[in-house]
Design a protein around this motif. Structure first.
Motif, short mmCIF file in Angstrom:
data_model
loop_
_atom_site.label_atom_id
_atom_site.label_comp_id
_atom_site.label_asym_id
_atom_site.label_seq_id
_atom_site.Cartn_x
_atom_site.Cartn_y
_atom_site.Cartn_z
N LEU A 19 -1.03 13.92 -4.08
CA LEU A 19 -0.09 13.03 -4.78
C LEU A 19 0.67 12.17 -3.79
CD1 LEU A 19 1.47 15.26 -7.60
CD2 LEU A 19 0.15 13.16 -7.90
N SER A 20 1.08 12.76 -2.67
CA SER A 20 1.82 12.01 -1.66
C SER A 20 0.97 10.88 -1.09
CB SER A 20 2.28 12.95 -0.55
OG SER A 20 2.95 12.24 0.47
N LYS A 21 -0.31 11.17 -0.80
CA LYS A 21 -1.20 10.14 -0.27
C LYS A 21 -1.44 9.04 -1.29
CE LYS A 21 -3.74 12.93 3.12
NZ LYS A 21 -5.07 13.45 3.50
N LEU A 22 -1.57 9.41 -2.56
CA LEU A 22 -1.76 8.42 -3.60
C LEU A 22 -0.56 7.48 -3.67
CD1 LEU A 22 -3.25 7.26 -6.05
CD2 LEU A 22 -2.16 9.02 -7.45
N SER A 23 0.64 8.08 -3.62
CA SER A 23 1.87 7.27 -3.65
C SER A 23 1.94 6.34 -2.45
CB SER A 23 3.09 8.19 -3.70
OG SER A 23 4.28 7.45 -3.62
N GLU A 24 1.62 6.85 -1.27
CA GLU A 24 1.66 6.03 -0.05
C GLU A 24 0.66 4.88 -0.13
OE1 GLU A 24 0.95 8.62 3.19
OE2 GLU A 24 2.86 9.70 3.01
N ASN A 25 -0.55 5.17 -0.63
CA ASN A 25 -1.57 4.13 -0.71
C ASN A 25 -1.20 3.06 -1.74
OD1 ASN A 25 -3.28 5.11 1.26
ND2 ASN A 25 -4.39 6.44 -0.15
N LEU A 26 -0.61 3.47 -2.85
CA LEU A 26 -0.18 2.50 -3.85
C LEU A 26 0.91 1.59 -3.29
CD1 LEU A 26 -0.07 4.66 -7.12
CD2 LEU A 26 -1.55 2.70 -6.66
N LEU A 27 1.86 2.17 -2.57
CA LEU A 27 2.91 1.36 -1.97
C LEU A 27 2.34 0.43 -0.91
CD1 LEU A 27 5.76 4.03 -1.59
CD2 LEU A 27 5.73 2.07 -3.15
N ARG A 28 1.40 0.93 -0.13
CA ARG A 28 0.79 0.10 0.93
C ARG A 28 0.01 -1.05 0.32
NH1 ARG A 28 -1.73 3.88 3.43
NH2 ARG A 28 -0.11 4.24 5.00
N LEU A 29 -0.75 -0.78 -0.75
CA LEU A 29 -1.53 -1.83 -1.39
C LEU A 29 -0.61 -2.88 -2.02
CD1 LEU A 29 -4.43 -2.68 -1.93
CD2 LEU A 29 -4.36 -1.37 -4.05
N THR A 30 0.47 -2.43 -2.65
CA THR A 30 1.44 -3.37 -3.24
C THR A 30 2.05 -4.25 -2.16
OG1 THR A 30 1.96 -1.79 -5.00
CG2 THR A 30 3.55 -3.56 -4.60
N MET A 31 2.37 -3.67 -1.03
CA MET A 31 2.96 -4.42 0.07
C MET A 31 1.97 -5.45 0.62
SD MET A 31 4.46 -2.87 3.65
CE MET A 31 2.87 -2.08 3.97
N LEU A 32 0.70 -5.05 0.75
CA LEU A 32 -0.31 -5.96 1.28
C LEU A 32 -0.59 -7.11 0.31
CD1 LEU A 32 -2.84 -3.36 2.74
CD2 LEU A 32 -1.36 -4.90 4.04
N GLU A 33 -0.43 -6.88 -0.99
CA GLU A 33 -0.71 -7.91 -1.97
C GLU A 33 0.50 -8.79 -2.27
OE1 GLU A 33 -2.24 -5.76 -5.31
OE2 GLU A 33 -4.31 -5.79 -4.53
N SER A 34 1.61 -8.52 -1.60
CA SER A 34 2.81 -9.34 -1.80
C SER A 34 2.62 -10.71 -1.15
CB SER A 34 4.04 -8.64 -1.21
OG SER A 34 3.91 -8.52 0.20
N ASN A 35 3.55 -11.63 -1.45
CA ASN A 35 3.45 -12.99 -0.90
C ASN A 35 3.63 -13.02 0.62
OD1 ASN A 35 3.04 -14.14 -3.42
ND2 ASN A 35 5.24 -14.34 -3.82
N GLN A 36 4.40 -12.06 1.15
CA GLN A 36 4.65 -12.01 2.59
C GLN A 36 4.33 -10.62 3.13
OE1 GLN A 36 5.44 -14.51 4.61
NE2 GLN A 36 5.47 -15.99 2.93
N PRO A 37 3.04 -10.26 3.23
CA PRO A 37 2.71 -8.94 3.76
C PRO A 37 3.05 -8.86 5.25
CG PRO A 37 0.73 -10.27 3.54
CD PRO A 37 1.85 -11.06 2.91
N PRO A 38 3.31 -7.66 5.77
CA PRO A 38 3.61 -7.54 7.20
C PRO A 38 2.38 -7.92 8.03
CG PRO A 38 3.25 -5.38 6.20
CD PRO A 38 3.30 -6.37 5.07
N PHE A 39 2.57 -8.81 8.99
CA PHE A 39 1.45 -9.30 9.78
C PHE A 39 1.99 -9.74 11.14
CE2 PHE A 39 -1.66 -12.63 10.98
CZ PHE A 39 -2.78 -11.83 11.02
N PHE A 40 1.66 -8.96 12.17
CA PHE A 40 2.18 -9.23 13.52
C PHE A 40 1.02 -9.22 14.51
CE2 PHE A 40 5.38 -6.87 11.05
CZ PHE A 40 6.37 -7.82 10.99
#
Length: 358
Positions: free
Chosen positions: A179-200
């Protein structure tokens, strides 16, 4: 060709206007001459011309006033259908389809109806994806919760042995981690699909990164006695090292999961022009052709029973694809059932900071 057709239409429209004006003014001329003859009146030529012009305008306006209600009726029906369609769309009904005049596709009404239909089709696809996503999330969360609840209830039995209790507790812990991994992956995918994903992006050795990740995964592939080979060309790439590490971890973990004991995994890195190409191949069961074009979708599992046994959520490849796209790269898979799978990642050697918007 389009310019020629546009010019021909313009000329035809001009000819049509001239013909219509000529018809009305000719009718006005003969009508005025008939009136002069009946009144036995011979007005001045200038007066004749003015009266003919006025009568021509009158006849044209009168005919337009007679035809206009029929044209407006057609427009009224169109706009009424348009408003009804928009109201249905606003209420969440994406089965709307406006009729389009196939013989007059370039008419503004036809273009507007076509645009509305295309928009509704896209909204319908997005709604289906949203419903499927909610269904998949509910299923992925519900399964471990049911397991946790069942074994927690079983632990209330005072007659259980210590071994049984420890086994039940291990299962509960495993499901909590899932469950913890599922939650982390959902948050990560949401962040990556945002207008300004983290990119350095920054320059670093890609071959060194792949070698380090392989060593981190050694306990997993050593436990299955896998033959792991690496052919890594020295490549310096400008990219987000943290993000790309998730891509390699997902691909290598998948290869380890689905490669049977004693199988082989091969990781290759080479430079092709201005791009770095990484391939991760295994000798697992492979992927059916019909599943390969959907393998990167969220929660999609080509083999649901096998994927569940391996403890996956179906998000790893979706995350990998999104990260590669942020780097303006491309990820693909080539596989045949029974012949393993080969995942290929192509990345530009120099990813700019504006790559994420591309």
């Amino acid at each position: 060709m389009k310019r020629l057709w546009f010019a021909i239409k313009a000329v035809l429209m001009l000819i049509a206007v001239i013909v219509i004006i000529s018809v009305y003014w000719t009718a006005a001329y003969f009508l005025s001459e008939w009136v002069y003859a009946r009144l036995n009146w011979q007005p001045h030529p200038l007066a004749r011309q003015l009266m003919t012009s006025i009568l021509g305008f009158f006849l044209f306006g009168f005919s337009m006033s007679v035809i206009a209600p029929f044209i407006r009726k057609h427009e009224k029906v169109f706009w009424q259908n348009m408003m009804d369609a928009i109201q249905r769309i606003a209420q969440g009904d994406f089965r709307v389809h406006l009729p389009v005049d196939r013989e007059n596709r370039n008419h503004p009404f036809s273009k507007l109806a076509t645009g509305i239909n295309d928009m509704v089709a896209q909204l319908r696809v997005m709604e289906e994806m949203r419903q499927e996503f909610i269904s998949n999330v509910s299923h992925e969360i519900g399964s471990p919760l049911t397991s946790i609840r069942g074994f927690a209830r079983a632990l209330k039995n005072e007659n259980l042995s210590r071994e049984q209790r420890m086994r039940y507790l291990d299962i509960i812990e495993t499901e909590c981690v899932r469950l913890s991994k599922l939650s982390e992956n959902l948050l990560r995918l949401t962040m990556l699909e945002s207008n300004q994903p983290p990119f350095f992006p920054a320059p670093y050795r890609l071959d060194a990164q792949l070698q380090t990740i392989l060593l981190r995964c050694e306990p997993q592939w050593a436990e299955k006695e896998l033959d792991v080979g690496a052919d890594l060309e020295k490549v310096v790439i400008t990219a987000d090292e943290d993000l790309l590490s998730q891509v390699w971890l997902n691909l290598i973990h998948n290869a380890i999961k689905f490669t049977p004991k004693g199988g082989r995994i091969t990781i290759r890195l080479e430079k092709r022009g201005d791009r770095a190409v990484v391939t991760v191949s295994d000798t697992g069961p492979g992927i059916d052709q019909q599943d390969q074009h959907r393998i990167f979708e969220r929660f999609y599992k080509a083999d649901k029973s096998r994927h569940r046994a391996a403890g996956g959520s179906g998000l790893g490849l979706s995350i990998a694809k999104k990260i590669v796209e942020i780097h303006q790269g491309r990820i693909s898979v080539h596989s045949r059932p029974g012949e393993g799978a080969v995942f290929t990642v192509e990345l530009p050697l120099h990813a700019s900071e504006t790559a994420q918007s591309g």
